[in-house]
Scaffold this active site. Structure first.
Site, mmCIF file in Angstrom:
data_model
loop_
_atom_site.group_PDB
_atom_site.id
_atom_site.type_symbol
_atom_site.label_atom_id
_atom_site.label_comp_id
_atom_site.label_asym_id
_atom_site.label_seq_id
_atom_site.Cartn_x
_atom_site.Cartn_y
_atom_site.Cartn_z
ATOM 1 N N ASP A 61 -9.456 -4.840 -4.666
ATOM 2 C CA ASP A 61 -8.810 -3.587 -3.680
ATOM 3 C C ASP A 61 -9.698 -2.371 -4.619
ATOM 4 O O ASP A 61 -9.212 -1.997 -6.100
ATOM 5 C CB ASP A 61 -7.510 -4.005 -4.261
ATOM 6 C CG ASP A 61 -6.945 -2.757 -3.245
ATOM 7 O OD1 ASP A 61 -7.219 -2.545 -2.812
ATOM 8 O OD2 ASP A 61 -5.599 -3.030 -3.319
ATOM 9 N N HIS A 98 -7.592 -5.275 -0.487
ATOM 10 C CA HIS A 98 -6.551 -4.662 -0.137
ATOM 11 C C HIS A 98 -6.028 -5.917 1.258
ATOM 12 O O HIS A 98 -5.626 -5.266 1.996
ATOM 13 C CB HIS A 98 -7.279 -2.655 -0.019
ATOM 14 C CG HIS A 98 -5.301 -2.174 -0.017
ATOM 15 N ND1 HIS A 98 -5.030 -1.755 -0.666
ATOM 16 C CD2 HIS A 98 -5.054 -1.486 1.466
ATOM 17 C CE1 HIS A 98 -4.080 -0.716 -0.768
ATOM 18 N NE2 HIS A 98 -4.180 -1.018 0.704
ATOM 19 N N SER A 118 0.563 -1.584 0.009
ATOM 20 C CA SER A 118 -0.467 -0.229 -0.170
ATOM 21 C C SER A 118 1.390 1.043 -0.247
ATOM 22 O O SER A 118 1.567 1.791 -0.828
ATOM 23 C CB SER A 118 -1.364 0.338 1.338
ATOM 24 O OG SER A 118 -1.883 1.029 1.318
#
Length: 233
Positions: free
Chosen positions: A159, A187, A105
């Protein structure tokens, strides 16, 4: 003891090195014989990030590489990004060498920034590659060129940040090694053992390829350096 190349791991925003180690436990196990994973804590305090609660509610404090504080001026935001890059580079120089950088991320933004720094003006002799898990965009470097170092992109098909992961992929040149692994998930890290092993295999292959190119480059440089100049008789 057999030396294992190190991989630097950068967690997502609002997580921590401890949380990332738990999230990456399957991958770390798959890579254990080949690599040593090193988990770095982000420099800034943070509220819990996406997907952190409720599972990791007892794993604070949480941290990040850059904040989401919208009250910051552009200059203050840029300073945060500069500080994050300097923080990671200092750690790498002190505890390296590192073969590659893994980022999840926001950590993928940080990892991409380090690859761009290495491209612009190499700060380490390491032959680096990047692995971006559910990566977000952009890197911490304004108007950055495309990344030409080898990269691996792990994309969750559901995601909510998938488009940012795809944009990050688009900013990695196809002239270098650029591999993509997609999984059915959001995610988070892939939970499938098969996908985890596939990621581990691609990381190992990318490392071997980067080392062969590095050795070849050193050999070619030595051949050129050993040739007599026009002034030698």
């Amino acid at each position: 003891m057999v030396h294992r190349p190190r991989l630097l791991c950068l967690h997502g925003g609002g997580a921590s090195s401890q949380i990332m180690r738990i999230q990456f436990s399957k991958l770390e196990s798959a890579l254990r014989k080949t690599f040593q994973l090193v988990f770095l804590e982000g420099p800034l305090d943070s509220a819990p990030g996406p997907g952190v609660l409720p599972f990791f509610k007892d794993f604070g404090p949480y941290s990040c590489w850059v904040s989401d504080d919208r009250s910051l001026s552009p200059e203050e935001k840029r300073q945060e990004e500069t500080n994050a890059i300097a923080y990671i580079k200092t750690f790498m120089l002190q505890y390296g060498p590192f073969a590659g950088i893994l980022g999840f991320s926001q950590g993928a933004r940080a990892a991409a920034s380090i690859l761009l720094e290495q491209q612009r003006e190499a700060f380490t002799h390491d032959s680096l590659f990047g692995v971006f898990f559910c990566g977000t965009f952009p890197p911490f470097i304004p108007d950055a060129p495309d990344i030409s170092l080898p990269t691996i992109h792990v994309l969750g098909l559901t995601d909510p940040y998938l488009r940012e992961s795809e944009v990050l992929l688009e900013h990695c040149t196809q002239q270098s090694v650029r591999r993509v692994i997609k999984f059915n998930g959001g995610h988070h890290m892939p939970t499938s053992s098969d996908v985890t092993q596939q990621i581990a295999d691609v990381i190992s292959m990318t490392y071997r390829t980067s080392q062969r190119k590095r050795v070849s480059g050193i050999w070619k440089k030595n051949v050129v350096d050993s040739r007599p100049s026009a002034l030698e008789i």
